[in-house]
Design a protein around this motif. Sequence first.
Motif, PDB file in Angstrom:
ATOM      1  N   ALA A 170       0.846  -1.194   0.000  1.00 61.90           N
ATOM      2  CA  ALA A 170       0.000   0.000   0.000  1.00 61.90           C
ATOM      3  C   ALA A 170       0.881   1.243   0.000  1.00 61.90           C
ATOM      4  CB  ALA A 170      -0.901   0.003   1.221  1.00 61.90           C
ATOM      5  N   SER A 171       0.360   2.311  -0.584  1.00 66.01           N
ATOM      6  CA  SER A 171       1.122   3.559  -0.607  1.00 66.01           C
ATOM      7  C   SER A 171       1.152   4.193   0.784  1.00 66.01           C
ATOM      8  CB  SER A 171       0.496   4.529  -1.602  1.00 66.01           C
ATOM      9  OG  SER A 171      -0.714   5.032  -1.071  1.00 66.01           O
ATOM     10  N   ARG A 172       2.036   5.143   0.948  1.00 64.87           N
ATOM     11  CA  ARG A 172       2.113   5.863   2.214  1.00 64.87           C
ATOM     12  C   ARG A 172       0.819   6.616   2.499  1.00 64.87           C
ATOM     13  NH1 ARG A 172       7.681   9.051   1.975  1.00 64.87           N
ATOM     14  NH2 ARG A 172       7.732   8.351  -0.157  1.00 64.87           N
ATOM     15  N   PHE A 173       0.225   7.176   1.450  1.00 60.11           N
ATOM     16  CA  PHE A 173      -1.004   7.934   1.657  1.00 60.11           C
ATOM     17  C   PHE A 173      -2.145   7.016   2.097  1.00 60.11           C
ATOM     18  CE2 PHE A 173      -4.893  10.180   0.551  1.00 60.11           C
ATOM     19  CZ  PHE A 173      -4.650  11.409   1.139  1.00 60.11           C
ATOM     20  N   THR A 174      -2.228   5.823   1.533  1.00 57.89           N
ATOM     21  CA  THR A 174      -3.263   4.871   1.945  1.00 57.89           C
ATOM     22  C   THR A 174      -3.058   4.462   3.396  1.00 57.89           C
ATOM     23  OG1 THR A 174      -3.464   4.074  -0.329  1.00 57.89           O
ATOM     24  CG2 THR A 174      -4.362   2.663   1.404  1.00 57.89           C
ATOM     25  N   ARG A 175      -1.832   4.180   3.781  1.00 61.42           N
ATOM     26  CA  ARG A 175      -1.546   3.833   5.173  1.00 61.42           C
ATOM     27  C   ARG A 175      -1.849   5.013   6.102  1.00 61.42           C
ATOM     28  NH1 ARG A 175       3.048   1.482   2.589  1.00 61.42           N
ATOM     29  NH2 ARG A 175       4.296   3.250   3.258  1.00 61.42           N
ATOM     30  N   ALA A 176      -1.439   6.217   5.681  1.00 60.58           N
ATOM     31  CA  ALA A 176      -1.704   7.411   6.498  1.00 60.58           C
ATOM     32  C   ALA A 176      -3.202   7.674   6.612  1.00 60.58           C
ATOM     33  CB  ALA A 176      -0.993   8.623   5.893  1.00 60.58           C
ATOM     34  N   PHE A 220     -14.125  -0.754  12.881  1.00 62.68           N
ATOM     35  CA  PHE A 220     -14.041  -0.885  11.425  1.00 62.68           C
ATOM     36  C   PHE A 220     -12.772  -0.239  10.870  1.00 62.68           C
ATOM     37  CE2 PHE A 220     -18.694  -1.425  11.933  1.00 62.68           C
ATOM     38  CZ  PHE A 220     -18.781  -2.701  11.407  1.00 62.68           C
ATOM     39  N   ALA A 221     -12.420   0.946  11.366  1.00 62.40           N
ATOM     40  CA  ALA A 221     -11.202   1.606  10.896  1.00 62.40           C
ATOM     41  C   ALA A 221      -9.967   0.803  11.296  1.00 62.40           C
ATOM     42  CB  ALA A 221     -11.125   3.025  11.455  1.00 62.40           C
ATOM     43  N   GLY A 222     -10.009   0.199  12.476  1.00 57.91           N
ATOM     44  CA  GLY A 222      -8.898  -0.643  12.920  1.00 57.91           C
ATOM     45  C   GLY A 222      -8.742  -1.890  12.064  1.00 57.91           C
ATOM     46  N   LYS A 223      -9.861  -2.510  11.705  1.00 60.29           N
ATOM     47  CA  LYS A 223      -9.814  -3.664  10.810  1.00 60.29           C
ATOM     48  C   LYS A 223      -9.203  -3.268   9.472  1.00 60.29           C
ATOM     49  CE  LYS A 223     -10.767  -7.655   8.920  1.00 60.29           C
ATOM     50  NZ  LYS A 223      -9.832  -8.747   9.074  1.00 60.29           N
ATOM     51  N   ASN A 224      -9.600  -2.117   8.975  1.00 58.23           N
ATOM     52  CA  ASN A 224      -9.062  -1.611   7.721  1.00 58.23           C
ATOM     53  C   ASN A 224      -7.554  -1.382   7.841  1.00 58.23           C
ATOM     54  OD1 ASN A 224      -9.574  -1.008   5.047  1.00 58.23           O
ATOM     55  ND2 ASN A 224     -10.089   1.107   5.457  1.00 58.23           N
ATOM     56  N   THR A 240      -5.671  -4.695   7.971  1.00 58.25           N
ATOM     57  CA  THR A 240      -5.655  -5.340   6.652  1.00 58.25           C
ATOM     58  C   THR A 240      -4.656  -4.655   5.733  1.00 58.25           C
ATOM     59  OG1 THR A 240      -7.960  -5.969   6.936  1.00 58.25           O
ATOM     60  CG2 THR A 240      -7.088  -6.075   4.717  1.00 58.25           C
ATOM     61  N   ILE A 241      -4.597  -3.346   5.782  1.00 61.42           N
ATOM     62  CA  ILE A 241      -3.609  -2.625   4.969  1.00 61.42           C
ATOM     63  C   ILE A 241      -2.210  -3.034   5.395  1.00 61.42           C
ATOM     64  CG2 ILE A 241      -2.616  -0.341   4.499  1.00 61.42           C
ATOM     65  CD1 ILE A 241      -5.514   0.757   4.675  1.00 61.42           C
ATOM     66  N   ARG A 242      -1.979  -3.109   6.686  1.00 60.06           N
ATOM     67  CA  ARG A 242      -0.646  -3.476   7.187  1.00 60.06           C
ATOM     68  C   ARG A 242      -0.278  -4.904   6.833  1.00 60.06           C
ATOM     69  NH1 ARG A 242       0.406  -3.348  13.387  1.00 60.06           N
ATOM     70  NH2 ARG A 242       0.107  -5.560  13.123  1.00 60.06           N
ATOM     71  N   GLU A 243      -1.234  -5.830   6.949  1.00 64.25           N
ATOM     72  CA  GLU A 243      -0.939  -7.247   6.725  1.00 64.25           C
ATOM     73  C   GLU A 243      -0.977  -7.647   5.257  1.00 64.25           C
ATOM     74  OE1 GLU A 243      -3.850  -9.138   9.164  1.00 64.25           O
ATOM     75  OE2 GLU A 243      -2.831  -8.575  11.022  1.00 64.25           O
ATOM     76  N   ARG A 244      -1.963  -7.138   4.494  1.00 63.91           N
ATOM     77  CA  ARG A 244      -2.156  -7.582   3.117  1.00 63.91           C
ATOM     78  C   ARG A 244      -1.733  -6.559   2.073  1.00 63.91           C
ATOM     79  NH1 ARG A 244      -8.161  -9.647   2.900  1.00 63.91           N
ATOM     80  NH2 ARG A 244      -7.593  -9.841   0.721  1.00 63.91           N
ATOM     81  N   TYR A 279     -11.888   7.148   1.244  1.00 64.23           N
ATOM     82  CA  TYR A 279     -10.738   7.048   0.336  1.00 64.23           C
ATOM     83  C   TYR A 279     -10.203   5.609   0.296  1.00 64.23           C
ATOM     84  CZ  TYR A 279      -6.099   7.316  -1.558  1.00 64.23           C
ATOM     85  OH  TYR A 279      -4.977   7.079  -2.307  1.00 64.23           O
ATOM     86  N   THR A 280     -10.033   4.998   1.458  1.00 58.43           N
ATOM     87  CA  THR A 280      -9.507   3.629   1.458  1.00 58.43           C
ATOM     88  C   THR A 280     -10.494   2.663   0.806  1.00 58.43           C
ATOM     89  OG1 THR A 280     -10.303   3.123   3.700  1.00 58.43           O
ATOM     90  CG2 THR A 280      -8.059   4.010   3.501  1.00 58.43           C
ATOM     91  N   ALA A 281     -11.792   2.921   0.948  1.00 62.16           N
ATOM     92  CA  ALA A 281     -12.782   2.074   0.275  1.00 62.16           C
ATOM     93  C   ALA A 281     -12.636   2.192  -1.243  1.00 62.16           C
ATOM     94  CB  ALA A 281     -14.198   2.447   0.716  1.00 62.16           C
ATOM     95  N   LEU A 282     -12.395   3.402  -1.722  1.00 63.84           N
ATOM     96  CA  LEU A 282     -12.190   3.582  -3.158  1.00 63.84           C
ATOM     97  C   LEU A 282     -10.898   2.920  -3.625  1.00 63.84           C
ATOM     98  CD1 LEU A 282     -13.424   7.239  -3.606  1.00 63.84           C
ATOM     99  CD2 LEU A 282     -14.555   5.132  -4.335  1.00 63.84           C
ATOM    100  N   VAL A 283      -9.872   2.945  -2.812  1.00 62.63           N
ATOM    101  CA  VAL A 283      -8.634   2.232  -3.153  1.00 62.63           C
ATOM    102  C   VAL A 283      -8.907   0.736  -3.243  1.00 62.63           C
ATOM    103  CG1 VAL A 283      -6.309   1.624  -2.335  1.00 62.63           C
ATOM    104  CG2 VAL A 283      -7.087   3.995  -2.244  1.00 62.63           C
TER     105      VAL A 283
END
Length: 130
Positions: A3-9, A48-52, A55-59, A108-112
Amino acid sequence: MQASRFTRASAVVALLGCLVAFVGPLALGANPGIRGSVTLSAVVGAIFAGKNFLTIRERGRPRLAAGVMATAVGVWLIIAPLQYQNVQPALTALTQFGGMCLAAFSAYTALVAVEYYMGESDGADDAGYS
């Protein structure tokens, strides 16, 4: 896939929005009705935000379902203070700010996640920097 830095941020900002919305009513001594509504909503949003975020961190990519649900809770946090009478302006501002951070960055993360599904994202959505 990374994932990009912006997606993680974005996932981090969504979680911080939940924290702001949670602490606001407690710090400002809100009446029990709005305090319970906003703090409980902030906890649900954080789930929900934590799950997201995890998931970004792991996958390396966000989850659509978690992003959409966090967005919905964020929208509720934006309108929640308007549903009660005699809400302090500072509480309204804090709750709406937290809700805006949660809603905007979770959307934004949903759109990603949709971009990943459609095959249109290579994980570098911030000008090639990962």
